[in-house]
Design an enzyme around this catalytic site. Sequence first.
Site, PDB file in Angstrom:
ATOM      1  CE  LYS A 122      36.907  46.571  36.523  1.00 35.70           C
ATOM      2  NZ  LYS A 122      38.161  45.880  36.523  1.00 35.70           N
ATOM      3  CE  LYS A 214      34.397  42.010  41.144  1.00 31.14           C
ATOM      4  NZ  LYS A 214      35.425  41.541  40.207  1.00 31.14           N
ATOM      5  CE  LYS A 217      43.488  42.033  41.524  1.00 26.68           C
ATOM      6  NZ  LYS A 217      42.921  42.011  40.173  1.00 26.68           N
TER       7      LYS A 217
HETATM    8  N1  AQP Z   1      34.901  38.816  44.375  1.00 24.43           N
HETATM    9  C1  AQP Z   1      35.257  37.789  43.619  1.00 24.43           C
HETATM   10  N2  AQP Z   1      34.745  36.552  43.848  1.00 24.43           N
HETATM   11  C2  AQP Z   1      35.113  35.488  43.078  1.00 24.43           C
HETATM   12  N3  AQP Z   1      36.006  35.570  42.071  1.00 24.43           N
HETATM   13  C3  AQP Z   1      36.548  36.780  41.816  1.00 24.43           C
HETATM   14  N4  AQP Z   1      37.450  37.202  40.921  1.00 24.43           N
HETATM   15  C4  AQP Z   1      37.660  38.524  41.080  1.00 24.43           C
HETATM   16  N5  AQP Z   1      36.914  38.997  42.083  1.00 24.43           N
HETATM   17  C5  AQP Z   1      36.215  37.938  42.568  1.00 24.43           C
HETATM   18  C6  AQP Z   1      38.081  36.328  39.939  1.00 24.43           C
HETATM   19  O1  AQP Z   1      39.489  36.450  40.075  1.00 24.43           O
HETATM   20  C7  AQP Z   1      40.079  36.274  38.792  1.00 24.43           C
HETATM   21  C8  AQP Z   1      41.054  37.377  38.531  1.00 24.43           C
HETATM   22  O2  AQP Z   1      40.369  38.613  38.474  1.00 24.43           O
HETATM   23  P1  AQP Z   1      41.105  39.901  37.946  1.00 24.43           P
HETATM   24  O3  AQP Z   1      42.028  40.406  38.963  1.00 24.43           O
HETATM   25  O4  AQP Z   1      41.753  39.602  36.676  1.00 24.43           O
HETATM   26  O5  AQP Z   1      39.981  40.946  37.629  1.00 24.43           O
HETATM   27  P2  AQP Z   1      38.668  41.382  38.353  1.00 24.43           P
HETATM   28  O6  AQP Z   1      37.645  40.315  38.176  1.00 24.43           O
HETATM   29  O7  AQP Z   1      38.315  42.708  37.797  1.00 24.43           O
HETATM   30  O8  AQP Z   1      39.094  41.473  39.895  1.00 24.43           O
HETATM   31  P3  AQP Z   1      38.859  42.665  40.884  1.00 24.43           P
HETATM   32  O9  AQP Z   1      39.419  42.307  42.207  1.00 24.43           O
HETATM   33  O10 AQP Z   1      37.423  43.086  40.896  1.00 24.43           O
HETATM   34  O11 AQP Z   1      39.778  43.806  40.317  1.00 24.43           O
HETATM   35  P4  AQP Z   1      39.436  45.306  40.052  1.00 24.43           P
HETATM   36  O12 AQP Z   1      38.976  45.877  41.330  1.00 24.43           O
HETATM   37  O13 AQP Z   1      40.760  45.856  39.582  1.00 24.43           O
HETATM   38  O14 AQP Z   1      38.388  45.305  38.992  1.00 24.43           O
HETATM   39  C9  AQP Z   1      38.943  36.234  37.766  1.00 24.43           C
HETATM   40  O15 AQP Z   1      38.698  34.881  37.406  1.00 24.43           O
HETATM   41  C10 AQP Z   1      37.779  36.786  38.517  1.00 24.43           C
HETATM   42  O16 AQP Z   1      36.545  36.253  38.063  1.00 24.43           O
END
Ligand code: AQP
Length: 353
Positions: A122, A214, A217
């Site tokens: 990040k 991955k 969002k």
């Molecule tokens: N691609 C994914 N596949 C499986 N699990 C996922 N999670 C996130 N992306 C995937 C799981 O969703 C839960 C909540 O995640 P989060 O929103 O708290 O944070 P993150 O992991 O940083 O999700 P994003 O979508 O990738 O957000 P951004 O883009 O803002 O960084 C967690 O249990 C995570 O493992």
Amino acid sequence: MTEPAPKSPAFKPLVFSGVQPTGNLHLGNYLGAITRFVALQDTHECIYCVVDLHAITVWQEPAELRKAIREVTAAFIACGIDPKKHIVFNQSQVSGHAELAWVFNCVARMGWLNRMTQFKEKAGKDRENVSVGLFTYPDLMAADILVYRATHVPVGEDQKQHVELARDIAQKFNNDFGASIRDGGFGDVYFPLPEPLIQGPATRVMSLRDGSKKMSKSDASDYSRINLTDDADAIAQKIRKAKTDPEPLPSEEKGLDPRPEADNLVGIFAALNNTTKAEVLREFGGSQFSTFKAALVDLAVAKLSPIAGEMKRLTQDPAHIDAILADGSDRARVLADATMRGVRDIVGFVQKK
Ligand code: AQP
């Protein structure tokens, strides 16, 4: 004489997990985390948190943040989480999270946090300019879990390293303050070592545009993900445009190894259909992607459209959502306050008896 091995209290099984209100929830959040949250409700006491303190580690427009907190809450409920039987709340309403995170900032070591791959990804090349909060994010996550002395943490694969760090922090706190924990009558250890629960065929859902990234969002391309709020047409278009290769689907799982995009779509199908990749390949092995994608569209629309509809209905009544969060926060605060009274005593702070 050797010291007797410390006795661990039998910690009551308790599930904790959180989701950041940082934009559209997507199929990765749903399959990797939220469907697991729903399943665990039948067997465990559960606490599910909208982690808004985590969200502000990167800039959030205040009005958008408020909207996203309500939207994640709506998604939890639309997916089947029961806020009456379990606890659903937003993190900033329970001050114990931030207080314990500070204590853990003083327990965790710089070297441990320097190894966190999510921070490296990040922050990228801009390390000097990201917030200090982004760096200490894993300490706050450890506090989220341990302020309830939770034992099990359902997460996607990407969060495994952070839950392992929470275990290291719990262990170091138990060791550093061992004498004070025993003198205070708290037993031999104060915190459990929480276990990550990473299960199912879609623990790491990948981008629909690039099988090596991955689903996220924050990806600039909306075609990289299926949002929980997407309508049937958007879901169909995104699946039809998803990157694939020219070969038909293999009949066995090992045939997916060198084919990340095919592997991803098969994993998504398996998770949505509550089955395994092997089972999906038994049905679709030898099929062209056009046939498989048409079946995947039907399945995804059937599973996700009712959720989008229910989210829309729920978000039209923000006062109802706020009442759910207030009730959950009140119940969470009782548990967190009890843990924090112990922590303050153990660390050596003076507090009102
Ligand atoms: N691609 C994914 N596949 C499986 N699990 C996922 N999670 C996130 N992306 C995937 C799981 O969703 C839960 C909540 O995640 P989060 O929103 O708290 O944070 P993150 O992991 O940083 O999700 P994003 O979508 O990738 O957000 P951004 O883009 O803002 O960084 C967690 O249990 C995570 O493992």
